[in-house]
Enzyme design. Structure first.
Site, mmCIF file in Angstrom:
data_model
loop_
_atom_site.group_PDB
_atom_site.id
_atom_site.type_symbol
_atom_site.label_atom_id
_atom_site.label_comp_id
_atom_site.label_asym_id
_atom_site.label_seq_id
_atom_site.Cartn_x
_atom_site.Cartn_y
_atom_site.Cartn_z
ATOM 1 N N MET A 142 -0.278 -6.200 -12.842
ATOM 2 C CA MET A 142 -0.782 -4.933 -13.391
ATOM 3 C C MET A 142 0.236 -4.466 -14.426
ATOM 4 S SD MET A 142 -2.228 -3.411 -9.836
ATOM 5 C CE MET A 142 -1.241 -4.527 -8.858
ATOM 6 N N MET B 239 3.684 -4.362 -10.691
ATOM 7 C CA MET B 239 3.324 -3.228 -11.558
ATOM 8 C C MET B 239 4.489 -2.910 -12.486
ATOM 9 S SD MET B 239 1.494 -0.749 -8.811
ATOM 10 C CE MET B 239 0.450 -1.405 -7.505
ATOM 11 N N ASP C 238 -10.478 -6.539 -4.623
ATOM 12 C CA ASP C 238 -9.160 -5.983 -4.290
ATOM 13 C C ASP C 238 -9.219 -4.467 -4.340
ATOM 14 O OD1 ASP C 238 -6.454 -5.453 -3.976
ATOM 15 O OD2 ASP C 238 -5.909 -6.114 -6.001
ATOM 16 N N GLY C 239 -8.892 -3.853 -3.200
ATOM 17 C CA GLY C 239 -8.805 -2.396 -3.135
ATOM 18 C C GLY C 239 -9.731 -1.815 -2.101
ATOM 19 N N GLY C 240 -9.147 -1.270 -1.039
ATOM 20 C CA GLY C 240 -9.944 -0.616 -0.007
ATOM 21 C C GLY C 240 -10.797 -1.562 0.823
ATOM 22 N N MET D 72 -11.711 -5.318 -9.452
ATOM 23 C CA MET D 72 -11.001 -4.249 -8.733
ATOM 24 C C MET D 72 -12.012 -3.294 -8.099
ATOM 25 S SD MET D 72 -7.800 -4.813 -8.823
ATOM 26 C CE MET D 72 -7.277 -3.281 -8.038
ATOM 27 N N ASP E 243 1.471 -7.680 -5.536
ATOM 28 C CA ASP E 243 1.117 -6.704 -6.569
ATOM 29 C C ASP E 243 2.316 -6.353 -7.432
ATOM 30 O OD1 ASP E 243 -1.720 -6.047 -6.125
ATOM 31 O OD2 ASP E 243 -1.045 -5.419 -4.142
ATOM 32 N N GLY F 31 -3.011 0.522 -8.921
ATOM 33 C CA GLY F 31 -1.792 1.340 -8.931
ATOM 34 C C GLY F 31 -1.276 1.668 -7.541
ATOM 35 N N PHE F 32 -2.182 1.832 -6.599
ATOM 36 C CA PHE F 32 -1.752 2.273 -5.271
ATOM 37 C C PHE F 32 -2.594 1.617 -4.178
ATOM 38 C CE2 PHE F 32 -0.807 5.507 -8.362
ATOM 39 C CZ PHE F 32 0.521 5.798 -8.094
ATOM 40 N N GLY F 33 -1.937 1.363 -3.048
ATOM 41 C CA GLY F 33 -2.661 0.878 -1.882
ATOM 42 C C GLY F 33 -3.280 2.046 -1.133
ATOM 43 N N GLY F 34 -4.154 1.726 -0.212
ATOM 44 C CA GLY F 34 -4.680 2.737 0.695
ATOM 45 C C GLY F 34 -5.753 3.650 0.116
ATOM 46 N N GLY G 231 -5.053 -4.936 1.963
ATOM 47 C CA GLY G 231 -3.699 -4.427 2.176
ATOM 48 C C GLY G 231 -3.591 -3.638 3.453
ATOM 49 N N THR G 232 -3.758 -2.337 3.321
ATOM 50 C CA THR G 232 -3.574 -1.422 4.448
ATOM 51 C C THR G 232 -4.335 -1.860 5.692
ATOM 52 O OG1 THR G 232 -3.752 0.214 2.674
ATOM 53 C CG2 THR G 232 -3.471 1.062 4.904
HETATM 54 C C1 DX5 Z 1 -3.951 -1.789 -6.005
HETATM 55 C C2 DX5 Z 1 -3.565 -3.170 -5.579
HETATM 56 C C3 DX5 Z 1 -4.243 -3.666 -4.343
HETATM 57 C C4 DX5 Z 1 -4.131 -2.751 -3.166
HETATM 58 C C5 DX5 Z 1 -4.619 -3.341 -1.882
HETATM 59 O O1 DX5 Z 1 -3.350 -1.503 -7.215
HETATM 60 O O2 DX5 Z 1 -3.881 -4.084 -6.598
HETATM 61 O O3 DX5 Z 1 -3.834 -4.979 -4.066
HETATM 62 O O4 DX5 Z 1 -2.862 -2.278 -2.998
HETATM 63 O O5 DX5 Z 1 -4.340 -2.445 -0.853
HETATM 64 P P1 DX5 Z 1 -5.472 -1.728 -0.021
HETATM 65 O O6 DX5 Z 1 -6.245 -2.797 0.676
HETATM 66 O O7 DX5 Z 1 -4.731 -0.837 0.886
HETATM 67 O O8 DX5 Z 1 -6.343 -0.982 -0.995
HETATM 68 ZN ZN ZN Z 2 -3.787 -6.192 -6.080
#
Ligand code: DX5
Ligand code: ZN
Length: 221
Positions: free
Chosen positions: A71, A39, A174-176, A140, A37, A145-148, A196-197
């Site tokens: 991003m 940014m 991608d995401g959650g 998405m 990722d 912007g953020f994981g988790g 991710g998480t």
């Molecule tokens: C968010 C990222 C994702 C995200 C994945 O901006 O593009 O790749 O961090 O992490 P989780 O699975 O924790 O949402």
């Molecule tokens: Zn990503």
């Protein structure tokens, strides 16, 4: 070729000071590719890392498939350095880009595959005009912007629409996404799964990756 189930852990929430070791561990535990990722603090309100770090990671990990999730506001700016860093798949957001087809062409000319990403507020039909040039499309399932963050199940109609209209395209989410939300993604037709998480923090990474891949495979058949 029919889409294959692939699990690509995002290292965003890993220990970035030990990126090579964390990445190798994920690959040893069965990851199909790494989702990196990138940014710029503008397109999204956060900063991570850029091509120098990706290049260093490539020096440690020779063979893995690297995707960079760009991003950033100016994806065209980072094509050459990312190609030079050994990136395989260059995925960028269409929202800030004026001439998406041109950026796709530049990415492919540099020797990388191209992925097109959309934020939650972007309509999936926006992708339709680029399907001829895209190798992968990324829906998405959180605000980038953020994981988790929590998975947005209301993005699944986008995935269903894409799978219905483009049966052979690689569709990434991608995401959650994790073992608890994978069924929903798989059922809708996603085949490239960023997690991710849920993977990085899993007590048993191999089990989490294997389980998710099996669910995706079940729905692809
Ligand atoms: C968010 C990222 C994702 C995200 C994945 O901006 O593009 O790749 O961090 O992490 P989780 O699975 O924790 O949402
Ligand atoms: Zn990503």
């Amino acid at each position: 070729m029919a889409p294959q189930a692939k699990i690509g852990p995002s290292i965003l929430n890993a220990d970035l000071a030990n990126l090579a070791a964390e990445s190798q561990k994920l690959l040893d535990n069965g990851a199909d590719y790494l989702h990196l990722d990138v940014m710029d603090g503008n397109f999204v309100p956060n900063l991570t890392f850029g091509h120098p770090m990706v290049k260093c990671l490539r020096n440690h990990i020779k063979n893995a498939y690297f995707e960079t999730h760009m991003m950033v506001n100016s994806p065209e700016q980072w094509i050459e350095p990312m190609a030079d860093a050994g990136v395989n798949l260059y995925t960028f957001h269409i929202e800030p880009v004026k001439d998406v087809c041109n950026v796709c062409r530049l990415v492919q000319e540099s020797g990388m595959k191209v992925g097109l990403a959309i934020k939650p507020a972007t309509k999936v039909e926006e992708l339709a005009r680029y399907m001829e040039v895209a190798d992968v499309v990324l829906v998405m399932t959180v605000e980038p912007g953020f994981g988790g963050q929590s998975f947005m199940a209301d993005m699944m109609p986008k995935v269903e629409w894409l799978r219905c209209n483009y049966p052979n395209i690689d569709i990434e989410v991608d995401g959650g996404v994790g073992p608890k939300t994978i069924e929903c993604c798989a059922k809708s037709g996603a085949n490239m799964i960023v997690s991710g998480t849920a993977v990085v923090g899993a007590p048993d990474q191999r089990q989490a990756i294997t389980q998710m891949r099996e669910v995706v495979q079940r729905y692809l058949k």
